[in-house]
Design a protein around this motif. Structure first.
Motif, PDB file in Angstrom:
ATOM      1  N   GLY A 286      11.370  -8.468  -7.750  1.00 23.27           N
ATOM      2  CA  GLY A 286      11.730  -9.009  -6.257  1.00 23.27           C
ATOM      3  C   GLY A 286      12.430  -8.030  -5.689  1.00 23.27           C
ATOM      4  O   GLY A 286      12.643  -8.329  -4.592  1.00 23.27           O
ATOM      5  N   ASP A 287      12.645  -6.808  -6.211  1.00 25.11           N
ATOM      6  CA  ASP A 287      13.192  -5.865  -5.112  1.00 25.11           C
ATOM      7  C   ASP A 287      12.244  -5.284  -4.229  1.00 25.11           C
ATOM      8  O   ASP A 287      10.824  -5.286  -4.694  1.00 25.11           O
ATOM      9  N   ARG A 288      12.481  -4.911  -3.019  1.00 25.34           N
ATOM     10  CA  ARG A 288      11.668  -4.464  -2.252  1.00 25.34           C
ATOM     11  C   ARG A 288      11.433  -2.743  -2.447  1.00 25.34           C
ATOM     12  O   ARG A 288      12.548  -2.127  -2.641  1.00 25.34           O
ATOM     13  N   VAL A 289      10.222  -2.454  -2.174  1.00 25.61           N
ATOM     14  CA  VAL A 289       9.943  -0.850  -2.074  1.00 25.61           C
ATOM     15  C   VAL A 289       9.332  -0.460  -1.049  1.00 25.61           C
ATOM     16  O   VAL A 289       8.159  -0.879  -0.851  1.00 25.61           O
ATOM     17  N   ALA A 290       9.860   0.146   0.136  1.00 26.07           N
ATOM     18  CA  ALA A 290       9.589   0.530   1.040  1.00 26.07           C
ATOM     19  C   ALA A 290       8.837   2.044   1.225  1.00 26.07           C
ATOM     20  O   ALA A 290       9.352   2.957   0.238  1.00 26.07           O
ATOM     21  N   ALA A 291       7.726   2.194   1.925  1.00 30.72           N
ATOM     22  CA  ALA A 291       6.944   3.528   1.860  1.00 30.72           C
ATOM     23  C   ALA A 291       6.743   3.970   3.242  1.00 30.72           C
ATOM     24  O   ALA A 291       5.835   3.024   3.793  1.00 30.72           O
ATOM     25  N   GLN A 292       6.942   5.088   3.587  1.00 31.11           N
ATOM     26  CA  GLN A 292       6.553   5.584   4.844  1.00 31.11           C
ATOM     27  C   GLN A 292       5.726   6.852   4.379  1.00 31.11           C
ATOM     28  O   GLN A 292       6.569   7.956   4.688  1.00 31.11           O
ATOM     29  N   ILE A 293       4.649   6.871   4.024  1.00 31.27           N
ATOM     30  CA  ILE A 293       4.025   8.193   3.473  1.00 31.27           C
ATOM     31  C   ILE A 293       2.462   8.272   4.088  1.00 31.27           C
ATOM     32  O   ILE A 293       2.036   7.142   4.406  1.00 31.27           O
ATOM     33  N   ASN A 294       2.074   9.677   4.103  1.00 27.98           N
ATOM     34  CA  ASN A 294       0.749   9.626   4.495  1.00 27.98           C
ATOM     35  C   ASN A 294      -0.347   9.113   3.388  1.00 27.98           C
ATOM     36  O   ASN A 294       0.087   9.099   2.127  1.00 27.98           O
ATOM     37  N   LYS A 295      -1.548   8.711   3.906  1.00 26.39           N
ATOM     38  CA  LYS A 295      -2.424   8.150   2.964  1.00 26.39           C
ATOM     39  C   LYS A 295      -2.919   9.321   1.995  1.00 26.39           C
ATOM     40  O   LYS A 295      -3.069  10.306   2.422  1.00 26.39           O
ATOM     41  N   SER A 296      -2.850   8.968   0.657  1.00 26.63           N
ATOM     42  CA  SER A 296      -3.279   9.469  -0.429  1.00 26.63           C
ATOM     43  C   SER A 296      -3.501   8.599  -1.587  1.00 26.63           C
ATOM     44  O   SER A 296      -3.133   7.419  -1.564  1.00 26.63           O
ATOM     45  N   PRO A 297      -4.399   9.383  -2.590  1.00 27.88           N
ATOM     46  CA  PRO A 297      -4.684   8.272  -3.954  1.00 27.88           C
ATOM     47  C   PRO A 297      -3.412   7.862  -4.334  1.00 27.88           C
ATOM     48  O   PRO A 297      -3.290   6.714  -4.869  1.00 27.88           O
ATOM     49  N   HIS A 298      -2.430   8.781  -4.769  1.00 23.86           N
ATOM     50  CA  HIS A 298      -1.337   8.440  -5.332  1.00 23.86           C
ATOM     51  C   HIS A 298      -0.193   7.390  -4.354  1.00 23.86           C
ATOM     52  O   HIS A 298       0.402   6.527  -5.196  1.00 23.86           O
ATOM     53  N   GLY A 299      -0.506   7.644  -3.202  1.00 29.75           N
ATOM     54  CA  GLY A 299       0.208   6.612  -2.117  1.00 29.75           C
ATOM     55  C   GLY A 299      -0.316   5.195  -2.220  1.00 29.75           C
ATOM     56  O   GLY A 299       0.465   4.010  -2.357  1.00 29.75           O
ATOM     57  N   PHE A 300      -1.615   5.137  -2.534  1.00 29.17           N
ATOM     58  CA  PHE A 300      -2.317   3.882  -2.938  1.00 29.17           C
ATOM     59  C   PHE A 300      -1.868   3.248  -4.155  1.00 29.17           C
ATOM     60  O   PHE A 300      -1.666   1.855  -4.369  1.00 29.17           O
ATOM     61  N   LEU A 301      -1.992   4.113  -5.331  1.00 24.99           N
ATOM     62  CA  LEU A 301      -1.559   3.686  -6.476  1.00 24.99           C
ATOM     63  C   LEU A 301       0.044   3.253  -6.508  1.00 24.99           C
ATOM     64  O   LEU A 301       0.238   2.592  -7.498  1.00 24.99           O
ATOM     65  N   LEU A 302       0.778   3.900  -5.876  1.00 21.92           N
ATOM     66  CA  LEU A 302       2.118   3.391  -5.709  1.00 21.92           C
ATOM     67  C   LEU A 302       2.278   1.973  -5.276  1.00 21.92           C
ATOM     68  O   LEU A 302       3.010   1.159  -5.896  1.00 21.92           O
TER      69      LEU A 302
END
Length: 504
Positions: free
Chosen positions: A54-70
């Motif tokens: 239920g916690d929110r996890v915010a991400a402002q990151i450039n596109k990458s495989p690991h960014g998608f897997l996050l």
């Protein structure tokens, strides 16, 4: 039964195993086994960092495989993923972090510095850094357990993603999409667009947007197919990868740029089975040119953040140029008059929808949520359209003056609030006008409050300081007064007509 959407991914990935899931821009590959292993590692580290269901996890990151897997790992650990556009300014990020109060904010080192005040004030566990290579050392550290972490049990009604949409009042709203929303839309689209394990999706979209984050990728995941994961859309790079691909999803800008490129023809696209366009209206002229050049009729579909995909032209039946197709499986569409009654076939009215992928509501905005639904439970899209005799939907306009530039939504009020705060501006009206590359361009029509020879330049400069780049006006027109009706309302249709040929 665990209704966590990641459980559906496990079912498909377990069957696909050593099959390649993703090829990134430099050629590195990831198998479905890699997907399961890496998301397990990431989810364990998220848990160790203190992320709870239920916690929110915010991400402002450039596109990458690991960014998608996050993103997938957040679902796996039972968290709520909050993607933020990399173009957002510190002022905008401060609003989002204040509103969603995330447990963690994933970002670059530069973003951590420029957003430090907001992070300190609103993020419980602080920031975690993704480096310039698109990897996060914190998530890649060794894990204690060798067994794959099972996905946290979630109910279908639990929120999986919050994606912010611009607000007509200038205040963005976080659309809450549940695990059931994601599951129903992914299954319907995988079937409608006939994805199977032989497909290769050419992915050139950003992943801070619903289109690139899950509308496209979920079809790959559920079908056990593969995607070529490009950093961004680049005409040359896309053309180099089309011969190895079978499906491409994009915004109209992608297709107009391909049409402008020498060598984009039937031979190049002979292995492709499907081109899909969405997120903005596709000009009929562009669609016709595309067919003449390639022999492919681009499949247009209609969707929005609050509901993912609503309608789609059919894969095997007639694709009507100018139409966004038929309701997908499970979705109902109706056209209503101002009275709330349904209009006759062919008449234009407000588009309302009902279905299993319609959002749970807007985060922290129960009153706004209630406003957007009718008494009998239909969601008001804010768009205008008509249905033909066969049930195909045609978008006629947008009832909320929304501008879609390069596939990104821009609500005029948000830009007007920034412009109107400039001392030398008396008032402003922001409109969208046709643009050959972006589909629509943001234009500010400004009434000066005092004489200034540099008002246009100042408006642009202030907007750049306070707004993401795609919201910044492409042109500023200075006028003595804004046209109004008898009730004093600004006649934006008049302004659009007056400036419609500004860029074409």
């Amino acid at each position: 039964m665990n209704e966590n959407f990641f459980s559906r991914i496990i079912e498909s990935a377990s069957v696909s195993g050593s099959k390649i899931f993703m090829v990134e821009h430099a050629g590195k590959t990831y198998t479905y086994n890699d997907l399961l292993n890496i998301t397990s590692i990431f989810s364990e580290h998220l848990h160790n960092l203190g992320v709870e269901p239920g916690d929110r996890v915010a991400a402002q990151i450039n596109k990458s495989p690991h960014g998608f897997l996050l993103y997938l790992a957040v679902l796996r650990v039972g968290g709520i993923f909050v993607p933020l556009n990399t173009a957002y300014t510190p002022k905008e990020v401060d609003y989002f972090l204040c509103d969603c109060k995330p447990a963690i904010f994933f970002c670059s080192a530069a973003k951590a510095v420029e957003n430090k005040k907001a992070i300190d004030a609103h993020v419980r566990l602080g920031s975690v850094i993704f480096n310039d290579s698109g990897e996060c050392a914190t998530l890649l550290a060794d894990v204690i357990h060798e067994e794959l972490a099972p996905p946290v049990v979630r109910d279908g009604s639990d929120v999986a993603i919050i994606i912010y949409t611009s607000g007509t009042t200038g205040q963005p709203k976080g659309a809450m999409l549940t695990h059931a929303n994601l599951t129903s839309n992914a299954q319907a689209l995988t079937k409608a667009w006939m994805f199977d394990d032989s497909d290769v999706l050419l992915h050139a979209l950003p992943i801070f947007h619903a289109h690139g984050l899950f509308i496209s990728t979920h079809c790959v995941l559920l079908s056990g197919s593969k995607m070529i994961f490009l950093e961004k859309f680049d005409t040359t790079t896309v053309m180099e990868n089309i011969p190895q691909s079978t499906v491409m999803m994009g915004v109209p800008t992608f297709y107009t740029r391909l049409l402008a490129a020498p060598g984009f023809d039937k031979e190049l696209t002979r292995r492709m089975r499907l081109f899909i366009s969405g997120s903005a209206p596709l000009l009929e002229e562009s669609s016709q040119q595309f067919y003449e050049r390639t022999g492919h009729v681009i499949l247009e579909r209609y969707g929005m953040t609050e509901s993912a995909i609503i309608t789609s032209n059919p894969y095997n039946l007639e694709r009507k140029i100018g139409s966004v197709g038929l309701p997908i499986e499970g979705v109902q569409v109706r056209i209503t008059a101002e009275s709330g009654d349904s209009v006759a076939v062919g008449d234009v009215g407000s588009i309302e929808i009902k279905g299993p992928a319609v959002m749970k509501g807007y985060w922290n905005k129960p009153e706004k949520t209630a406003e957007e639904f009718t008494r009998d439970g239909w969601f008001k899209t804010g768009d205008l359209g008509r249905l033909d005799e066969e049930g195909y939907l045609y978008i006629s306009g947008r009832g909320k003056d929304l501008v879609i530039s390069g596939g990104y939504n821009v609500y005029p009020k948000e830009v007007e609030l920034v412009i109107d705060a400039i001392p030398e501006v008396q008032e402003s009206a922001v409109i969208g006008v046709p643009h050959p590359d972006f589909g629509e361009a943001v234009v500010a029509v400004v009434v000066p409050g005092e004489k200034s020879d540099t008002i246009a330049e100042n408006v642009i400069a202030v907007c750049k300081e306070n707004l993401a780049g795609y919201k910044v006006p492409k042109a500023v027109k200075v006028v003595a007064e804004l046209p109004r009706n008898a009730m004093g309302k600004v006649l934006k249709a008049h302004l659009r007509a007056e400036h419609t040929s500004l860029f074409i």
